[in-house]
Motif scaffolding. Structure first.
Motif, short mmCIF file in Angstrom:
data_model
loop_
_atom_site.label_atom_id
_atom_site.label_comp_id
_atom_site.label_asym_id
_atom_site.label_seq_id
_atom_site.Cartn_x
_atom_site.Cartn_y
_atom_site.Cartn_z
N UNK A 1 -45.48 30.08 11.15
CA UNK A 1 -45.39 31.54 11.08
C UNK A 1 -43.95 32.00 10.84
N UNK A 2 -43.77 32.93 9.90
CA UNK A 2 -42.45 33.50 9.63
C UNK A 2 -42.00 34.32 10.83
N UNK A 3 -40.92 33.92 11.50
CA UNK A 3 -40.47 34.63 12.70
C UNK A 3 -39.87 36.01 12.40
N UNK A 4 -39.69 36.35 11.13
CA UNK A 4 -39.10 37.65 10.79
C UNK A 4 -40.14 38.75 10.63
N UNK A 5 -41.42 38.41 10.83
CA UNK A 5 -42.48 39.40 10.68
C UNK A 5 -43.63 39.09 11.64
N UNK A 6 -44.36 40.14 12.03
CA UNK A 6 -45.57 39.97 12.84
C UNK A 6 -46.81 39.75 11.98
N UNK A 7 -46.65 39.86 10.67
CA UNK A 7 -47.76 39.69 9.73
C UNK A 7 -48.05 38.19 9.60
N UNK A 8 -49.22 37.77 10.07
CA UNK A 8 -49.57 36.34 10.13
C UNK A 8 -49.91 35.72 8.78
N UNK A 9 -49.75 36.49 7.70
CA UNK A 9 -50.01 35.93 6.37
C UNK A 9 -48.81 35.20 5.80
N UNK A 10 -47.65 35.31 6.45
CA UNK A 10 -46.41 34.79 5.87
C UNK A 10 -45.86 33.63 6.67
N UNK A 11 -45.32 32.64 5.94
CA UNK A 11 -44.86 31.40 6.54
C UNK A 11 -43.45 31.06 6.11
N UNK A 12 -42.87 30.14 6.85
CA UNK A 12 -41.57 29.55 6.51
C UNK A 12 -41.70 28.04 6.62
N UNK A 13 -40.70 27.34 6.12
CA UNK A 13 -40.55 25.91 6.36
C UNK A 13 -39.08 25.70 6.64
N UNK A 14 -38.72 24.59 7.25
CA UNK A 14 -37.32 24.30 7.55
C UNK A 14 -36.75 23.34 6.51
#
Length: 135
Positions: A70-83
């Motif tokens: 989950x992208x920690x910069x948004x509450x919208x659960x449609x968006x992701x990140x990777x490291x």
């Protein structure tokens, strides 16, 4: 192993920022196709790091070290990140103009879909970019 290209505006987040941090998540992606690429990334995949806007050049190589979450910069659960972590800075940047001028790269997503912030890259394309950077 798969290969990717990740794009960032250098005045917002640059190669030097990633090097300084040593490891970071790739956030802010708000395009579904780019998001789907993030979901396909695996630990060990390599990414060409591209400075967009004014510079328009591949400047380094990063490695995926954590798969999507989950992208920690948004509450919208449609968006992701990777490291990712920095692997190496290219010997010299490879500009978009150079990519477009090389017939071997004419089908590269960077040429066809230049606005997409996370793109798939074929191994052959990745190798050509590295070869060009050594010249």
């Amino acid at each position: 192993m798969n290969y990717w290209l990740i794009k960032s505006e250098p005045n917002t987040y640059s190669w030097d920022d990633l090097v300084r941090l040593g490891r970071d998540h790739w956030d802010g992606v708000r395009n579904f196709k780019a998001r789907n690429h993030i979901k396909q990334m695996k630990v060990g995949d390599l990414c060409l790091f591209y400075h967009s806007v004014n510079e328009k050049a591949v400047v380094g190589i990063a490695e995926v070290v954590k798969e999507y979450y989950q992208d920690p910069t948004t509450d919208d659960h449609r968006w992701y990140v990777m490291d990712v972590v920095p692997v190496k800075k290219l010997k010299r940047p490879i500009t978009l103009a150079e990519v477009k001028a090389d017939d071997r790269l004419s089908e590269m997503q960077l040429v066809k879909y230049s606005r997409l912030s996370v793109q798939a890259v074929k191994k052959e394309e990745f190798d050509i970019i590295l070869e060009l950077s050594e010249r």
